[in-house]
Design an enzyme around this catalytic site. Structure first.
Site, PDB file in Angstrom:
ATOM      1  N   LYS A  37       0.791  -1.185   0.081  1.00 14.19           N
ATOM      2  CA  LYS A  37       0.131   0.147   0.041  1.00 14.19           C
ATOM      3  C   LYS A  37       0.863   1.545  -0.026  1.00 14.19           C
ATOM      4  O   LYS A  37       0.764   2.316  -0.700  1.00 14.19           O
ATOM      5  CB  LYS A  37      -0.821  -0.110   1.048  1.00 14.19           C
ATOM      6  CG  LYS A  37      -1.890   1.246   1.552  1.00 14.19           C
ATOM      7  CD  LYS A  37      -2.996   0.750   2.515  1.00 14.19           C
ATOM      8  CE  LYS A  37      -3.610   2.123   2.943  1.00 14.19           C
ATOM      9  NZ  LYS A  37      -4.599   2.172   4.104  1.00 14.19           N
ATOM     10  N   GLU A  57      10.577  -4.711   4.724  1.00 18.26           N
ATOM     11  CA  GLU A  57      10.405  -5.948   4.209  1.00 18.26           C
ATOM     12  C   GLU A  57      10.328  -6.227   2.767  1.00 18.26           C
ATOM     13  O   GLU A  57      11.037  -6.800   2.029  1.00 18.26           O
ATOM     14  CB  GLU A  57       9.473  -7.009   5.025  1.00 18.26           C
ATOM     15  CG  GLU A  57       9.691  -7.120   6.381  1.00 18.26           C
ATOM     16  CD  GLU A  57       8.992  -6.151   7.276  1.00 18.26           C
ATOM     17  OE1 GLU A  57       8.775  -4.977   6.699  1.00 18.26           O
ATOM     18  OE2 GLU A  57       8.806  -6.480   8.525  1.00 18.26           O
ATOM     19  N   GLY A  80      -4.900  -1.970   5.157  1.00 18.20           N
ATOM     20  CA  GLY A  80      -4.113  -3.114   4.854  1.00 18.20           C
ATOM     21  C   GLY A  80      -4.671  -4.707   4.893  1.00 18.20           C
ATOM     22  O   GLY A  80      -4.876  -5.483   4.161  1.00 18.20           O
ATOM     23  N   ARG A  81      -5.296  -4.531   6.081  1.00 26.08           N
ATOM     24  CA  ARG A  81      -5.865  -6.037   6.518  1.00 26.08           C
ATOM     25  C   ARG A  81      -7.373  -6.313   5.929  1.00 26.08           C
ATOM     26  O   ARG A  81      -7.905  -7.399   6.166  1.00 26.08           O
ATOM     27  CB  ARG A  81      -5.723  -6.250   8.222  1.00 26.08           C
ATOM     28  CG  ARG A  81      -6.422  -5.108   8.866  1.00 26.08           C
ATOM     29  CD  ARG A  81      -6.079  -5.127  10.206  1.00 26.08           C
ATOM     30  NE  ARG A  81      -6.542  -3.945  10.938  1.00 26.08           N
ATOM     31  CZ  ARG A  81      -5.781  -2.686  11.080  1.00 26.08           C
ATOM     32  NH1 ARG A  81      -4.590  -2.736  10.537  1.00 26.08           N
ATOM     33  NH2 ARG A  81      -6.349  -1.739  11.857  1.00 26.08           N
ATOM     34  N   GLU A 116      -4.919  -6.702  14.817  1.00 24.07           N
ATOM     35  CA  GLU A 116      -4.083  -5.385  14.432  1.00 24.07           C
ATOM     36  C   GLU A 116      -5.220  -4.351  14.501  1.00 24.07           C
ATOM     37  O   GLU A 116      -5.049  -3.295  14.714  1.00 24.07           O
ATOM     38  CB  GLU A 116      -3.597  -5.509  12.999  1.00 24.07           C
ATOM     39  CG  GLU A 116      -2.540  -4.424  12.942  1.00 24.07           C
ATOM     40  CD  GLU A 116      -1.672  -4.587  11.441  1.00 24.07           C
ATOM     41  OE1 GLU A 116      -2.376  -4.453  10.496  1.00 24.07           O
ATOM     42  OE2 GLU A 116      -0.447  -4.712  11.469  1.00 24.07           O
ATOM     43  N   HIS A 126      -5.426 -33.410  17.631  1.00 24.43           N
ATOM     44  CA  HIS A 126      -4.409 -34.231  18.095  1.00 24.43           C
ATOM     45  C   HIS A 126      -3.363 -33.541  18.677  1.00 24.43           C
ATOM     46  O   HIS A 126      -2.134 -33.894  18.806  1.00 24.43           O
ATOM     47  CB  HIS A 126      -3.793 -35.319  16.876  1.00 24.43           C
ATOM     48  CG  HIS A 126      -4.931 -36.220  16.445  1.00 24.43           C
ATOM     49  ND1 HIS A 126      -5.146 -37.281  17.013  1.00 24.43           N
ATOM     50  CD2 HIS A 126      -5.868 -36.090  15.609  1.00 24.43           C
ATOM     51  CE1 HIS A 126      -6.049 -37.968  16.468  1.00 24.43           C
ATOM     52  NE2 HIS A 126      -6.552 -37.012  15.656  1.00 24.43           N
ATOM     53  N   LYS A 155       9.350  -0.856  14.308  1.00 24.85           N
ATOM     54  CA  LYS A 155       9.748  -0.459  13.091  1.00 24.85           C
ATOM     55  C   LYS A 155      10.954   0.598  12.996  1.00 24.85           C
ATOM     56  O   LYS A 155      11.930   0.420  12.400  1.00 24.85           O
ATOM     57  CB  LYS A 155       8.793  -0.144  12.215  1.00 24.85           C
ATOM     58  CG  LYS A 155       7.749  -1.092  11.541  1.00 24.85           C
ATOM     59  CD  LYS A 155       6.722  -0.243  10.361  1.00 24.85           C
ATOM     60  CE  LYS A 155       5.652  -1.242  10.286  1.00 24.85           C
ATOM     61  NZ  LYS A 155       4.707  -0.515   9.237  1.00 24.85           N
TER      62      LYS A 155
END
Ligand code: F6P
Length: 548
Positions: free
Chosen positions: A206, A212, A275-276, A361, A392, A512
């Site tokens: 965005k 990253e 973003g999410r 978030e 399990h 960050k």
């Protein structure tokens, strides 16, 4: 006097303490219509929430809480583009991304955003048709076989989750990769699996500034240029070939151009898409390339159906509202810190991870909309794994541990891959787990089965563990869209009740910023370390190990 959240919780407490005198098992015994009473249908999904610690009084108190939080008005504010993300001064309009209804208009700052949405959708469709039909060629004249999406957080989790979820709809002669981590292993292992001349990189960010993503994107570009040169291209030709192999999805045209991507090959979106919440925006380009524009539109249709339901259904029959209120009941009423999402469908294996960002978030906030510290708990911890694997692993703790962990079980009646009776077994496990959690097993039942007396305490199950069951006919683009929208709106409702801003994420900033300073200290010739003694020690140890 303005009513406080504490007053609202108190009302809920009164209803809860009366209802908690009875277990889920007792409630089923006294009402043969209970399952039907607490079941809803919307957008292809059935929600059975009867196996919860609820009765009519509790549900009334919960709905009252929603009404007193002005939920109706808040929903309208979101859908009509009011700037409800106040700390960033932005509207929150992911619902506009899936509104393909030509008669509608949604305005932000006087401009109808739906026109732009459709323009980008067409641009994505035309591009994906070309790539999928082999008309978009790489520098060696070959069709694109591999797509590598480079992005992180919302620019990764949604596309990854949906690409896996919709595998049966994907073009099987193309491969899709997702690189998110700044750990070079992630990129290196991906590049090992592809050939440059048949690979398309989508740089999805965005902001186009995320460390990253930009680091991985630059490294991918360097690799591509080196590979193109190895294939005999001159420097200038290799650089020109970038346009055929790199496209961008972003809101930041200037940054995209600075990176060297032709802005003709940029797919835009807008600051009113968080973003999410961005999967149905151009961030979904990798998904559209995988499933094709028609299936992608079906996904949007599914989202839209749930959006309509959320906007119009009364709270008592509103699936996202009910799911949110039940979450509030356990989180604030019973102090349950986490909830579990358990998809009994291998294709939904990344759905819990996707929800983690969406929920945590959004509502992981300790300050209310007035800037005051909240006096109640917000933002539950969300976790989960696909069934039956989880059974399990961690279900022991859910059945017999000391924590209360409400669970959402998600299942699809028809499988895309029928093999013998495997699907019946899978679904039998889902239904049985909700039964076991709700009804448990008493000491008397154990004794009647002949369990040795001294083992009875270990073999009894308390039961009374709340679950929701979500069922659809089959996992399709449409039902997936509706499922995602269901949880998006659930998170929204909880944010409204907790009175927090669900659409900013200031909490990710500090780390960050500090990482930038630490990076300088890791790489500088003679850093003057000014951190705490622990951080300094870690930096020194690292530098020594890598010979600096
Ligand atoms: O981690 C914070 C965050 O800003 C997320 O909200 C976002 O989804 C992610 O980083 C990626 O951001 P971008 O798409 O701008 O690269």
């Amino acid at each position: 006097m303005k009513e406080t959240m504490t007053d609202k919780w108190a009302q809920l407490d009164v209803a809860m303490s009366a209802s908690s005198l009875k277990t889920i098992k007792e409630r089923f015994a006294e009402d043969k219509d209970r399952a039907a009473k607490y079941t809803l249908e919307a957008a292809g999904w059935m929600l059975d929430y009867s196996k919860n610690r609820i009765d009519e009084k509790v549900m009334k108190a919960l709905v009252k809480l929603a009404k007193e939080s002005n939920l109706k008005e808040e929903i309208e504010k979101m859908f009509t583009g009011k700037k409800i993300n106040a700390t960033e001064g932005r509207a929150v309009l992911h619902t506009a991304l899936r509104n393909l209804n030509k008669a509608d208009k949604v305005k932000v700052d006087g401009k109808d955003v739906l026109k732009d949405v459709r323009k980008v959708l067409d641009q994505m469709g035309d591009f994906s048709d070309k790539v999928r039909q082999g008309k978009w060629k790489g520098f060696a004249g070959k069709r694109i076989k591999n797509v590598v999406n480079i992005g992180i957080g919302g620019s990764d989790l949604g596309p990854v989750m949906a690409n896996i979820a919709l595998t049966p709809y994907t073009k099987r002669n193309m491969k899709f990769f997702f690189v998110s981590n700044v750990d070079s292993t992630h990129l290196a292992e991906t590049l090992r699996a592809v050939k440059a001349n048949e690979t398309l990189f989508i740089i999805a960010s965005k902001t186009f500034t995320t460390q990253e993503t930009m680091s991985n994107a630059l490294a991918a570009k360097d690799w591509f240029l080196a590979e193109a040169k190895k294939a005999g291209l001159k420097k200038a030709d290799a650089e020109a070939a970038v346009a055929k192999h790199f496209v961008a999805v972003s809101t930041a045209a200037k940054e995209v151009a600075a990176f060297g991507i032709d802005t003709k090959n940029m797919f835009g979106f807008w600051d009113w898409v968080g973003g999410r919440y961005s999967l149905p925006s151009a961030i979904g380009l990798s998904l559209m390339l995988a499933i094709g524009r028609n299936n992608y539109k079906k996904l949007l249709k599914g989202y839209y159906k749930m959006d309509r339901h959320f906007r119009t259904a009364r709270f008592e029959r509103n699936m996202p509202v009910i799911l949110a209120l039940l979450g509030i009941l356990y989180h604030n009423g019973y102090g349950a810190e986490s909830y579990c999402v358990l998809p009994y469908d291998q294709y939904l294996s990344r759905f819990p991870a996707y929800l983690q960002q969406m929920d945590m978030e959004s509502n992981g906030k300790c300050v209310d909309k007035d800037g005051n510290g909240v006096e109640y708990s917000t933002g539950p911890i969300e976790w989960g794994e696909p069934g039956t694997n989880g059974q399990h692993s961690f279900y022991q703790l859910i059945h017999q541990g000391t924590h209360l962990i409400p669970c959402d079980f998600i299942g699809c009646c028809k499988t895309h891959n029928p093999i013998g009776d495997l699907h019946d077994k899978l679904m039998a496990n889902l239904f049985a787990q909700t039964e076991a959690l709700a009804f448990g097993k008493t000491a008397e039942e154990c004794a009647a089965e002949g369990v040795e007396k001294k083992l009875i305490p270990f073999k009894t199950f308390e039961g009374n563990k709340p679950t929701n069951t979500l069922l659809c006919d089959q996992l399709t683009p449409e039902t997936l869209g509706a499922l995602v929208a269901l949880y998006e709106h659930k998170v929204f409702v909880q944010g409204v009740i907790w009175n927090v801003y669900s659409y900013d994420q200031w909490g990710v900033q500090l780390g960050k910023v500090l990482a930038k300073g630490v990076l300088t200290d890791l790489t500088a010739k003679k850093p003057a370390l000014k951190h705490d003694s622990s951080t300094n020690q870690l930096i020194v140890r690292y530098r020594k190990a890598v010979g600096r």
